[in-house]
Design a protein around this motif. Structure first.
Motif, PDB file in Angstrom:
ATOM      1  N   ASP A 189       0.815  -1.221   0.000  1.00 54.52           N
ATOM      2  CA  ASP A 189       0.000   0.000   0.000  1.00 54.52           C
ATOM      3  C   ASP A 189       0.849   1.272   0.000  1.00 54.52           C
ATOM      4  OD1 ASP A 189      -2.484   1.181  -0.244  1.00 54.52           O
ATOM      5  OD2 ASP A 189      -2.705   1.488   1.914  1.00 54.52           O
TER       6      ASP A 189
ATOM      7  N   SER B 288      -3.781   3.695  -0.715  1.00 55.42           N
ATOM      8  CA  SER B 288      -5.215   3.825  -0.432  1.00 55.42           C
ATOM      9  C   SER B 288      -5.503   4.954   0.541  1.00 55.42           C
ATOM     10  CB  SER B 288      -5.751   2.516   0.136  1.00 55.42           C
ATOM     11  OG  SER B 288      -5.108   2.201   1.364  1.00 55.42           O
ATOM     12  N   TRP B 289      -4.456   5.512   1.154  1.00 55.18           N
ATOM     13  CA  TRP B 289      -4.575   6.600   2.131  1.00 55.18           C
ATOM     14  C   TRP B 289      -4.447   7.988   1.488  1.00 55.18           C
ATOM     15  CZ3 TRP B 289       0.090   8.861   1.376  1.00 55.18           C
ATOM     16  CH2 TRP B 289       1.128   8.041   0.901  1.00 55.18           C
TER      17      TRP B 289
ATOM     18  N   SER C 235      -6.053  13.914  -0.907  1.00 56.93           N
ATOM     19  CA  SER C 235      -6.814  12.821  -0.316  1.00 56.93           C
ATOM     20  C   SER C 235      -7.367  11.902  -1.399  1.00 56.93           C
ATOM     21  CB  SER C 235      -7.970  13.374   0.516  1.00 56.93           C
ATOM     22  OG  SER C 235      -9.022  13.820  -0.334  1.00 56.93           O
TER      23      SER C 235
END
Length: 384
Positions: A90, A123-124, A174
């Motif tokens: 990730d 994914s963050w 984001s």
């Protein structure tokens, strides 16, 4: 002779093999996902200007109008490279380097002129470090500057309160939270100016399939608008003339001036909407102020707005836009520097090619001049 020929062949083979080894070493990280992209864009544009110089020393303005016209080829072609690779679960490492526009003679086309950075994503979200658009300017530039409104809306304002594309920046973007996204950024405004930092943020919310809202804010501390200057002196032994007056050797001709330092703040709100029948509408309002730190906190302020309508019928597109800078104020004094642009564009999309024709009327004030310019542009763009 035969020996010489054989040695030449052997030397060539060794050189070729060495080149192959070098190429293999250069490509050792070829498992990176690499993307080459760019835009081929050129247009011919004609400017027909009436420049009015206004002498405000008398009650009746002395208006002297100078006419000028001429055409120019503007080459906005550019190229870029992107690469990414997974570093941890990730966590992907990403980089980008992009050239500037070719321009008149290629001076601005250096790699790194546009968005150039290294960062991480997952994914963050995404964090980047380097040279990028600020969150606020990214929204200013799109969707509210096209067609041809930039000379007023993007950079034509008289009160400087935001950055555009800038280095020394850290930026976080984001992921999408059910239509809501945001970005945060900070960095040095000018690394050679002490305590000069800027902070910015933007937010986008797609409330429905047909409407999206935008908002952005930016502030900066200790921005140097004008560098300090040293005193100048007459250097001729026999004296010299300044503004028609003979002065003696060693006398001051221009006093030293301190740097102009300001704190700035600005914001933007806007929306874009897809309407039935191929129609669309976008509009935004921005406001900014600049506080002079050496003039008792005197503040300059200016507001601007942009309105754009469009219509698509298959491959044909039509756009019309209007942008204006309202008259700025310093303290309670108005500065007689309002600007406006009205522009229209017709374009056709085919196989990725976009030929277009754009006309615009610019009315730009400032610095004791009023510049009325009629602009006609014919161009072709192709992205790859």
């Amino acid at each position: 002779m035969d020996k010489i020929f054989k040695r030449t062949l052997v030397g060539a083979a060794v050189a070729f093999a060495s080149a192959g080894v070098m190429a293999k070493q250069v490509g050792v990280n070829s498992d990176f996902d690499v993307d080459v992209y760019g835009v081929a864009a050129i247009s011919v544009v004609n400017y027909d200007s009436d420049v009015t110089n206004i002498d405000k020393t008398s009650d009746n303005y002395n208006k002297v109008t100078n006419k000028s016209s001429g055409y120019d080829y503007e080459n906005e072609s550019r190229i870029g490279f992107r690469a990414s690779k997974q570093m941890f679960e990730d966590v992907n490492v990403l980089m980008q380097i992009e050239s500037g526009y070719v321009g008149e003679n290629g001076d601005g086309a250096t790699l790194g002129n546009r968005d150039t950075f290294i960062g991480l994503d997952g994914s963050w979200g995404k964090v980047r470090f380097g040279r990028m658009l600020t969150p606020m300017y990214e929204i200013i530039d799109w969707p509210y500057a096209n067609p041809g409104l930039g000379a007023a809306w993007d950079w034509g304002g008289d009160v400087k309160f935001n950055r555009d594309r800038h280095g020394d920046m850290a930026r976080y973007d984001s992921v999408d939270y059910d239509g809501f996204r945001f970005a945060l950024a900070t960095g040095r405004g000018d690394k050679d100016v002490e305590d000069n930092y800027f902070y910015g943020a933007s937010a986008t919310y797609k409330a429905a399939d047909f409407i999206t809202f935008h908002a952005a804010v930016e502030s900066e501390s200790d921005r140097e608008l004008k560098a300090k200057s040293d005193a100048e002196y007459c250097q001729k032994a026999a004296g010299c003339t300044v503004d028609g007056v003979l002065i003696g050797h060693g006398l001051e001709t221009k006093a030293a001036a301190a740097a102009t330092m300001v704190d700035t703040f600005g914001y933007l709100v806007g929306f874009e909407a897809s309407l039935p029948g191929g129609f669309g509408l976008a509009a935004a309002y921005k406001y900014g102020e600049s506080e002079d730190l050496a003039a008792g906190g005197k503040t300059s302020e200016q507001a601007s707005y942009s309105i754009i309508g469009q219509y698509w019928n298959g491959p044909w597109g039509f756009k019309v836009g209007y942008a204006a800078n309202e008259e700025s104020k310093t303290g309670s004094v108005k500065n007689n520097d309002e600007d406006s642009i009205i522009s229209g564009q017709i374009m056709y999309v085919h196989e990725g090619f976009v030929p277009y024709v754009r006309i615009a009327q610019r009315d730009i004030k400032g610095g004791g001049e009023q510049n009325e310019t009629f602009v006609v542009r014919v161009g072709l763009e192709y992205g790859f």
